[in-house]
Design an enzyme around this catalytic site. Sequence first.
Site, short mmCIF file in Angstrom:
data_model
loop_
_atom_site.label_atom_id
_atom_site.label_comp_id
_atom_site.label_asym_id
_atom_site.label_seq_id
_atom_site.Cartn_x
_atom_site.Cartn_y
_atom_site.Cartn_z
N GLY A 1 -1.11 3.93 -10.11
CA GLY A 1 -1.33 3.82 -11.56
C GLY A 1 -1.10 5.17 -12.24
N GLN B 1 1.43 -5.58 -7.91
CA GLN B 1 0.03 -5.38 -7.49
C GLN B 1 -0.89 -5.77 -8.63
OE1 GLN B 1 -1.90 -2.31 -8.76
NE2 GLN B 1 -3.71 -3.43 -8.11
N HIS C 1 -7.24 2.94 -0.01
CA HIS C 1 -6.83 3.46 -1.32
C HIS C 1 -6.54 4.97 -1.23
CE1 HIS C 1 -7.06 1.29 -5.30
NE2 HIS C 1 -6.73 2.49 -5.75
N ARG D 1 -9.52 7.32 -1.98
CA ARG D 1 -9.90 7.55 -3.39
C ARG D 1 -11.12 6.75 -3.81
NH1 ARG D 1 -6.27 9.72 -6.76
NH2 ARG D 1 -6.58 8.25 -8.47
N ARG E 1 2.11 10.67 6.24
CA ARG E 1 2.76 11.93 5.82
C ARG E 1 3.93 12.28 6.73
NH1 ARG E 1 -0.24 10.74 2.53
NH2 ARG E 1 -1.83 11.94 1.43
N GLY F 1 2.07 6.41 -0.32
CA GLY F 1 1.68 6.60 -1.72
C GLY F 1 2.03 8.01 -2.16
C1 LIG Z 1 -3.03 8.50 -8.14
C2 LIG Z 1 -3.17 7.21 -7.39
C3 LIG Z 1 -3.24 6.03 -8.11
C4 LIG Z 1 -3.35 4.82 -7.43
N1 LIG Z 1 -3.34 3.66 -8.15
C5 LIG Z 1 -3.41 2.47 -7.49
C6 LIG Z 1 -3.31 1.27 -8.21
O1 LIG Z 1 -3.11 1.25 -9.42
N2 LIG Z 1 -3.44 0.10 -7.51
C7 LIG Z 1 -3.65 0.09 -6.15
O2 LIG Z 1 -3.78 -0.98 -5.56
N3 LIG Z 1 -3.70 1.24 -5.45
C8 LIG Z 1 -3.57 2.42 -6.08
N4 LIG Z 1 -3.59 3.58 -5.37
C9 LIG Z 1 -3.67 3.53 -3.89
C10 LIG Z 1 -2.27 3.46 -3.28
O3 LIG Z 1 -1.67 2.22 -3.53
C11 LIG Z 1 -2.30 3.65 -1.75
O4 LIG Z 1 -3.25 2.78 -1.19
C12 LIG Z 1 -2.64 5.09 -1.37
O5 LIG Z 1 -1.98 6.01 -2.19
C13 LIG Z 1 -2.25 5.32 0.09
O6 LIG Z 1 -2.65 6.58 0.51
P1 LIG Z 1 -1.67 7.85 0.57
O7 LIG Z 1 -1.53 8.33 -0.83
O8 LIG Z 1 -2.38 8.80 1.46
O9 LIG Z 1 -0.35 7.36 1.12
C14 LIG Z 1 -3.44 4.80 -6.02
C15 LIG Z 1 -3.35 6.01 -5.31
C16 LIG Z 1 -3.19 7.19 -5.97
C17 LIG Z 1 -3.03 8.46 -5.17
#
Ligand SMILES: Cc1cc2nc3c(=O)[nH]c(=O)nc-3n(C[C@H](O)[C@H](O)[C@H](O)COP(=O)(O)O)c2cc1C
Length: 377
Positions: free
Chosen positions: A86, A134, A279, A282, A314, A333
Amino acid sequence: MVDLMGLDRAASIDDLRLRARRRIPRFAFDLVDGGAESERNMRRNIEAFEEVELTPRYMVDVSDIDMRATLFGQTYGAPFGMAPIGMLNAFWPGADLTLAKLCKRRNIPYVASSAASTTLEALATAADGNGWFQLYVSSDADVTEGLIARAEAAGYTTMLVTADVPAAGKRDRDIRNQLAVPFRITPEVVAGLIANPRWSLETLIHGKPNIANYADLLQGATSYADVQKTLITPGFTWEDLKRLRARWKGKLLVKGILHPQDAAQCAELGCDGIVVSNHGGRQVAFGPATIDALPAIAETVGGRMTIILDSGIRRGADMFRAKARGADFTFAGRALAFGVGAGGQRGAERAFDILQLELIRALGQLGVPSFAAVGSS
Ligand SMILES: Cc1cc2nc3c(=O)[nH]c(=O)nc-3n(C[C@H](O)[C@H](O)[C@H](O)COP(=O)(O)O)c2cc1C
């Protein structure tokens, strides 16, 4: 082409992350780079991958490596896709479209977030057949239905329903940076804009980022609580998932699964797959790394539904590790997002190339010439 930005000298995703950090104001960089509370879970995702050792097998002909992966009848060029993120245009202006087009060019899935800073229709056009959608389930059923109907009309055939956000995660960096709704211009923000002229100029050109799919609904939002109520709900239950399953005619996956019993229940409700995800660390700081949660889940539902894994990818070898532990596919991500932050479209290409070349090398070194053949042995 002359490499004026020095991107060819970025050897790893971590190198790209450091480059992005130098070009982006602190509050915007932290928005993507940060995790929940102590960030233990975010760090743990990466450490846990590193702890999974892989033993090479030699004297296997690896002169022709095939890293393609087939999901739901579509064959992709690599076994990873772009996870939904997002508000990514706040990190680097135009990031959403840059990544959607990259995914089309490289033939990997692009997952358009409900909370993207570009409309789901524009992202469907850019991803051109490689787009997945999504869904965040809103506290307002009409908002949820409106998004689903738009996704259908835009031609998406695969939908991920995100389950792991009963409440927004508490991200200490965002609190320290005083990120608020409506956005406040603090002295730190002004200093960040002056120190990062390229980011500031590009943001001026592209316009202030917003959560595009809900732009009208959020126009009057005066607090995070308003935004949260529109986007998510603490009341999302298995009953709602059952209704969504009946409503969505295409492939449906649930994203954010960590417990084998939740995975089993998704299978029983007729979901086509799950994304084992936390996530990207997060949401909570106390949970398991996804690569550690995966084996029990794979044992429970492997073979019955598609298993995708994200959070902490990574290195190319991480995809091998995920497949060896029972995942069919992975999402990256931040890895691809850092690429865009480091150098726009060329940075995104560099991130993709790094992951792809690392995976090809890992397959060769491990004596497995095709990703499809990677197994627990
Ligand atoms: C800044 C940010 C925003 C995200 N927004 C969403 C989102 O809108 N919907 C969602 O399902 N996951 C969201 N995620 C989670 C990602 O889809 C994913 O699960 C995650 O980035 C994977 O971990 P990684 O960044 O270590 O690869 C977000 C992650 C980040 C870093």
